[in-house]
Design an enzyme around this catalytic site. Structure first.
Site, mmCIF file in Angstrom:
data_model
loop_
_atom_site.group_PDB
_atom_site.id
_atom_site.type_symbol
_atom_site.label_atom_id
_atom_site.label_comp_id
_atom_site.label_asym_id
_atom_site.label_seq_id
_atom_site.Cartn_x
_atom_site.Cartn_y
_atom_site.Cartn_z
ATOM 1 N N SER A 14 14.955 -39.915 31.172
ATOM 2 C CA SER A 14 14.183 -39.636 29.956
ATOM 3 C C SER A 14 15.121 -39.298 28.810
ATOM 4 O O SER A 14 16.332 -39.205 28.985
ATOM 5 C CB SER A 14 13.211 -38.483 30.216
ATOM 6 O OG SER A 14 13.915 -37.325 30.589
ATOM 7 N N SER A 15 14.553 -39.109 27.645
ATOM 8 C CA SER A 15 15.294 -38.711 26.434
ATOM 9 C C SER A 15 16.331 -39.741 26.006
ATOM 10 O O SER A 15 17.384 -39.392 25.463
ATOM 11 C CB SER A 15 15.977 -37.343 26.639
ATOM 12 O OG SER A 15 15.034 -36.352 26.958
ATOM 13 N N GLY A 380 6.011 -20.174 13.830
ATOM 14 C CA GLY A 380 5.873 -19.827 15.242
ATOM 15 C C GLY A 380 4.601 -19.021 15.461
ATOM 16 O O GLY A 380 3.752 -18.909 14.583
ATOM 17 N N CYS A 407 4.858 -21.044 7.073
ATOM 18 C CA CYS A 407 3.756 -20.597 7.925
ATOM 19 C C CYS A 407 3.977 -19.143 8.360
ATOM 20 O O CYS A 407 3.880 -18.247 7.537
ATOM 21 C CB CYS A 407 3.575 -21.534 9.117
ATOM 22 S SG CYS A 407 1.947 -21.400 9.913
ATOM 23 N N HIS A 540 2.826 -26.541 6.203
ATOM 24 C CA HIS A 540 4.066 -27.083 6.783
ATOM 25 C C HIS A 540 4.534 -28.288 5.961
ATOM 26 O O HIS A 540 4.166 -29.431 6.271
ATOM 27 C CB HIS A 540 3.824 -27.507 8.229
ATOM 28 C CG HIS A 540 3.627 -26.384 9.177
ATOM 29 N ND1 HIS A 540 4.638 -25.902 9.994
ATOM 30 C CD2 HIS A 540 2.538 -25.632 9.458
ATOM 31 C CE1 HIS A 540 4.168 -24.914 10.730
ATOM 32 N NE2 HIS A 540 2.900 -24.722 10.423
ATOM 33 N N GLU A 542 7.279 -29.730 5.990
ATOM 34 C CA GLU A 542 8.196 -30.591 6.747
ATOM 35 C C GLU A 542 7.508 -31.818 7.335
ATOM 36 O O GLU A 542 8.156 -32.840 7.602
ATOM 37 C CB GLU A 542 8.894 -29.796 7.864
ATOM 38 C CG GLU A 542 8.016 -29.353 9.021
ATOM 39 C CD GLU A 542 7.346 -28.011 8.809
ATOM 40 O OE1 GLU A 542 6.919 -27.401 9.810
ATOM 41 O OE2 GLU A 542 7.243 -27.579 7.643
#
Length: 563
Positions: A14-15, A380, A407, A540, A542
């Protein structure tokens, strides 16, 4: 033309970067003038990643229509500029829930419900759904004539027939949970004929002791795929060493793939180099030949190359601290990329430093933040690490270090100001302390009766009216055009909000509420104008930053840090 389908699968480990390859394919096809969308099918049984710890799955990305999704959708949006929706992210959990709900309603007329055909049929239905009538924001950004700095924030949504639907399947070939997805792809390949192409991403490791590149893992991965009835059309080989034609020819021969369809994906200095590398090797041309579309001339992709030139020429470093509790790059992936993109467009290199908020104390905060030219107080949930964020916010405020709170980060800036400027030493958020007498951050009214966790927050895009002349307004309007961007739309993911009971006190003491949702009167942006750059957003930003259109707040923040 009829919609064409590209299925992207992965093998060996994976990844490997299936999301980057999928996004790169989308970008290359866009450059050829095609309408493209990308979707992610994840094999896990969660309905969505909204309740997962970031250590489990990285950041949770949020679409404009308020769906919590895999972080790969962030790559899709940043590379292509499209705006994804809940239809672009599907999990095994959603598939099974849909089928089970139908069974409970009696839709199957007493039939025995099985993985084949019922689960696979639902997977196929979802894979084909975006080809019928999908919504995509085509980045028709409006800006005043002659004002190159203003990229715009709003794109118009339109119902369009997609030319290409790219479907990435998470996990690795051989995973037991991926089997229904592979069976669905096998069936679709047979039904769609030449309108479908399978791109398989594998790994070619280099054994240092033997000083050899090994193709056997790729051969086994393709054999596993073939055993499921799927013959890959194109192989993308992830490698840390350059593969010569002999290695590529060996892979092509053993895997029944044309040599021109064996493409290598070497480690690049930046993920944004990948589309150009894929184009040089003819990945998009190979896909078009397989589907039967004339290849034509290779697109110049001038805006993308201009961006890469800026990236290569950005030499001076600007050191930015990320104050948060998740010591994992993917936990703040979109924030990291937004900072990097804004740095490039400001002709500097954003050097990011993670600062664990759990380790920050009043005694060591100056040491922890030493040498940083700007600080982002990260989002978070939960109690862990918040006191460190509050201490960091006080330090950057009193030392006039540019600070961007996002946030929960914005909420910590508000709490710090209440404690140290308004004089409410016991100020807190209801999330952290139910009994606090000064709940400057309170739970939203509509959230009070909610008991379920998944998908129940304030999610997706909401409007925000900007106060003219504020620092935030100037960021969205860098050319000073007062007719633009009085109202912006940004994405949210939260349950708690600024308590308007204290609004007048904050305003009187210097923290201004310069962005407000017009429908609910919720505070979206706070700032301290007397500081160089001290802004917190409940939303957010981003999530809206792309390669060709970096978000204006990140642009303004980096500029304040660098100059």
């Amino acid at each position: 033309m009829d919609t064409k389908y590209i299925f992207v699968t992965g093998g060996v480990v994976s990844s490997l970067g299936k999301g980057i390859i999928s996004a790169s394919i989308g970008k290359l096809l866009q450059a050829r003038g095609f309408k493209v969308t990308i979707q992610k099918f994840d094999p896990y049984i969660n309905i969505d990643p909204g309740t997962l710890n970031p250590y489990e799955h990285g950041e949770c990305y949020v679409t404009e229509d308020g769906f919590e999704t895999d972080l790969d959708l962030g790559h899709y949006e940043r590379f292509t500029g499209i705006r994804t929706t809940r239809n672009n992210s599907i999990t095994t959990g959603r598939i099974y829930k849909t089928v089970i709900d139908r069974e409970r309603r009696g839709d199957y007329l007493g039939k025995t419900i099985q993985v084949v055909p019922h689960i696979t049929d639902e997977i196929k239905r979802r894979m084909l759904r975006l080809s019928e009538k999908g919504k995509v924001n085509s980045e028709k950004f409006l800006r005043p004539k002659g004002c190159e700095a203003t990229k715009g924030r709003a794109a118009t949504a339109s119902d369009e027939q997609f030319d290409f639907v790219i479907t990435e399947v998470g996990g690795t070939i051989g995973d037991i949970e991926s089997a229904p997805f592979m069976e669905a792809i096998r069936q679709l390949r047979w039904q769609l004929g030449r309108d479908a192409v399978c791109v398989h991403l594998t790994y070619v490791p280099y054994l240092k002791a033997a000083e050899e590149l090994k193709t056997k893992p790729t051969q086994h991965s393709v054999k596993e795929l073939q055993g499921m009835g799927i013959q890959p059309d194109i192989l993308v080989l992830r490698t840390e060493r350059h593969l010569d034609d002999h290695v590529r020819m060996k892979v092509a021969s053993f895997c029944n793939v044309d040599l021109e369809c064996v493409v290598q994906s070497e480690d690049m200095p930046s993920i944004y180099e990948v589309p150009v590398n894929m184009q040089k090797q003819g990945l998009d041309a190979a896909i078009m030949r397989k589907i039967g579309i004339p290849v034509g001339e290779t697109p110049a992709m001038k805006p993308w190359h201009d961006f890469l030139d800026k990236q290569r020429n950005a030499k001076r470093e600007v050191h930015i601290g990320l104050v948060g509790k998740y010591d994992l790059q993917d936990a703040y992936k979109s924030i990291r990329e937004s900072l990097n993109l804004a740095g490039i467009y400001n002709h500097v290199k954003a050097k990011l430093h993670f600062v664990n908020s759990e380790e920050i104390t009043e005694q060591n905060v100056s040491e922890k933040l030493n040498g940083l030219q700007g600080v982002v107080i990260c989002p978070g949930f939960g109690q862990r690490g918040i006191e460190g964020k509050i201490i960091a916010a006080e330090y950057t405020r009193t030392n006039d270090i540019p600070t961007f709170g996002i946030c929960l980060g914005m909420q910590m800036m508000v709490i710090e100001f209440a404690r140290n400027v308004l004089g409410y030493k016991d100020a807190n958020s209801r999330e952290m302390d139910e009994q606090t007498p000064h709940n400057v951050i309170d739970i939203m009214e509509e959230q009070k009766s909610i008991t379920q966790m998944g998908g129940t927050m304030r999610l997706g895009a909401y409007e925000c009216e900007l106060r003219e002349g504020s620092r935030a307004w100037e960021a969205y309007n860098p050319c000073g055009d007062t007719t633009r961007h009085r109202t912006v739309s940004e994405r949210h993911r939260h349950r708690y909000e600024f308590n308007n009971t204290y609004k007048e006190e904050y305003e009187a003491k210097g923290m201004k509420c310069v962005g407000v949702n017009p429908a609910a009167n919720l505070v979206e942006i706070v700032e301290i104008p007397e500081k160089r750059w001290y802004i917190g957003t409940q939303f957010h930003p981003e999530y809206s930053s792309t390669v060709l259109h970096p978000h204006p707040l990140f642009m303004s923040f980096i500029k304040a840090c660098a100059f």
